[in-house]
Design a protein around this motif. Sequence first.
Motif, PDB file in Angstrom:
ATOM      1  N   UNK A   1    -115.671 -50.271 -17.617  1.00 13.83           N
ATOM      2  CA  UNK A   1    -116.500 -51.120 -18.659  1.00 13.83           C
ATOM      3  C   UNK A   1    -117.599 -52.098 -18.718  1.00 13.83           C
ATOM      4  N   UNK A   2    -117.393 -52.332 -16.637  1.00 10.53           N
ATOM      5  CA  UNK A   2    -118.000 -52.771 -15.958  1.00 10.53           C
ATOM      6  C   UNK A   2    -119.961 -52.107 -15.085  1.00 10.53           C
ATOM      7  N   UNK A   3    -118.906 -50.875 -14.698  1.00 11.57           N
ATOM      8  CA  UNK A   3    -120.011 -49.564 -14.610  1.00 11.57           C
ATOM      9  C   UNK A   3    -120.813 -50.131 -13.122  1.00 11.57           C
ATOM     10  N   UNK A   4    -121.843 -50.421 -12.892  1.00 12.19           N
ATOM     11  CA  UNK A   4    -122.566 -50.922 -11.489  1.00 12.19           C
ATOM     12  C   UNK A   4    -122.466 -52.756 -11.942  1.00 12.19           C
ATOM     13  N   UNK A   5    -122.263 -52.995 -13.116  1.00  9.53           N
ATOM     14  CA  UNK A   5    -123.184 -54.269 -13.036  1.00  9.53           C
ATOM     15  C   UNK A   5    -121.873 -54.925 -12.769  1.00  9.53           C
ATOM     16  N   UNK A   6    -122.282 -56.087 -11.202  1.00 10.54           N
ATOM     17  CA  UNK A   6    -121.074 -56.957 -11.146  1.00 10.54           C
ATOM     18  C   UNK A   6    -120.383 -57.919 -11.459  1.00 10.54           C
TER      19      UNK A   6
ATOM     20  N   UNK B   1    -127.871 -53.928 -19.635  1.00  8.09           N
ATOM     21  CA  UNK B   1    -128.853 -54.368 -18.213  1.00  8.09           C
ATOM     22  C   UNK B   1    -128.049 -56.079 -17.231  1.00  8.09           C
ATOM     23  N   UNK B   2    -127.097 -56.922 -17.810  1.00  6.86           N
ATOM     24  CA  UNK B   2    -127.041 -58.037 -18.018  1.00  6.86           C
ATOM     25  C   UNK B   2    -127.213 -57.789 -16.374  1.00  6.86           C
ATOM     26  N   UNK B   3    -127.061 -58.789 -16.059  1.00  9.14           N
ATOM     27  CA  UNK B   3    -126.431 -58.694 -14.155  1.00  9.14           C
ATOM     28  C   UNK B   3    -125.899 -59.265 -13.199  1.00  9.14           C
TER      29      UNK B   3
END
Length: 733
Positions: free
Chosen positions: A116-121, A86-88
């Motif tokens: 790998x990033x998924x929805x994380x920017x 859950x990192x920003x």
Amino acid sequence: MRQFERLLRPKSIAVFGGTQARAVVEQSRKMGFAGEIWPVHPAKGEIAGLRAYRSVADLPRSPDAAFVGVNRHATIEIVRELSAHGAGGAVCFASGFREAGDDAEGEALQRQLVEAAGQMPIIGPNCYGLINYADGALLWPDQHGGKRLAAGERGVAIITQSSNIAINMTMQKRGLPIAYLMTAGNQAQTGLSEIALGLIEDERVSVLGLHIEGFDSAAGFERLAARARELRKPVVAMKIGRSEQARAAAISHTASLAGTAAASDVFLKRLGISRVHSIPVFLETLKLLHAVGPLPGFRLSSVSCSGGEAAVMADSAEGRRIRFPTLDESHSLCVKETLGPLVAIANPLDYHTFIWNDEAAMTATFSAFVSGGFDLNLLVLDFPRADRCSDADWWPALRAFKTALKANGAHGAVVASMPENMPEAYASVLLADGMVPLCGIEEALAAAEAAAVIGEMWKRPTSASIRADVAEETPLRLGLSPSHLSPVSWGKGNAGRDDGCSSSPPLIGGGVPSVSEADRGANFLDEAAAKAMLAAAGLPVPKGRRATTVAEAAAAAAEIGFPVALKALGLPHKSEHGAVRLNLRDSEAVKAAAESLLPLGSGLYVERMVAGGAAELIVGVRHDSVFGPVMTVGFGGVLVELLQDSATLLLPASREEIDEALRGLKLFPLLDGYRGRAKADLSSAVEAIGEIGQFARIHASEIAEMDINPLIVCAERQGAWIADALVVRRSEE
């Protein structure tokens, strides 16, 4: 849409790697970052004096932002772990992904990184990252020359695709306050326009500056421009790619699409984004817009105590849209009353040295001069060297100028003719006093022009989307119903307009279509097939028929009505091969021409002549990798190349945009009755060009290139006709 708040304005930062991680820690602490910094390393116990954690799982909590400074394979795994926890967001420093060119492994690794990033920017890869001067948060592995914004202070946000250019920009000594500086890298997941949307929402950002190597998304830039206008925050772009070498460098550097130079210009202008072409002008424009915002117009004033400087100012305005308008009689008299009889009143003004260091006198002169309602007032003033000279006599002029601006509610800038003569300390003082410090005369005038262009564009309604995939399909804007320009099948239909005719003797030269032989191949449609397709869609094509024998040509001519033109088919450059016969007035002339033309091509095309031609235009459509079908209009024949007298339009193009493009051509007077010539039917020309553009847009999936050369524009109220057409279909892959 991804959320960027935590990444851009973090309260906690995790750093991964060795040397680069240490630099990030040091730079953030040096800038006074108040949040937590967590180094992560599998073997080290501490980095830069801070405890090092073994893995993402060992961190106290999910970090707002992360700097990942490890090799490309390890980067993917760390990004995967950060996303799962859950990192920003994360900055990916490593290179060797898609920007490596034809490297299959790089392509595959980039896909894995995005997955790998998924929805994380993620920002990058192949980038330095982020400097947040508003909060002192740096995900930045190197030194920089900027300083933190004071509480309540605003600054510009800059995004560049080049990390080295970013570093250089932090070293500027021009007094430009920077709130954010970011690098976008090769934009694997997050494009430049998406980053910009995240930055522009910060109330501490006054202006947005973009150094663009490649567009990530036309739709993204449209959303950015719309939001920037809503927030009244101007956007300036330095878009590279005017040369083939620059476009090649951009592709190899960022793996993004540069877009053609002309199309990029039109796209940015349509969005109300001003394009500049050098780093100094980019920085000066940002500074001007930060201080005063978009200019309401292009009218400037200039005062200096030197005739030489006044002349340089006047000359530097040549060829630009900004201008120094002549003072009217009452304004001139008002200024003259404040000066001696030996001073000639003009704009730019040389007020001589009679009043130098006389603050009251200079205040009176400057107040009288700037009372003319100019959009920007300039004081040319180079500061002396502080190490060898005194600046005591310069401040009366500055105080007088400040008083004059305030009394008239006017915008003003102090211009140093040489950038080194505007020291950073002076620039900061001037900016705080409401006077924009501009470095260099050429740069100052270019910045003023750019600011005025934004002001001009903001006065216009927001344009329609460029691409069909940006928004819902826009309605036709040229008075045409969808059925009038309905899609047609390739090569079907042979209907022409009975009231039409074919090409009169060339007014300005023969057609030179730009389609290459290699691209043409089997996808090249001959003129008969191309015109049948255009006519079936209702475009203004003269009546014509295909013929395969001399007898058929003669019969077709008699049916169409004399005079006619006869052309050999299958040759795109007909004039170069002598494959055109014009103004044939009887059957015998047609037969003789047909016998000579038949051996040259794959058949004949008989077409009625166009009477009353006043001018010849070329209308070309090409597919741009970024913007889709792009249309170029200019004067027909070889003059397009010789004079470079053409204009580019993005589709859909409104009637107003087409009219403006034609009026902007150097040879437009030929359409407007130059030296007694018949005025051309401009309205029909605009209509025909609009129909051609709409046709190309409807058939964008089928057409690779299309050239109408010439489009013969007749005298007023006599129409405009497609006298020759070249169409290249897209290759089937």
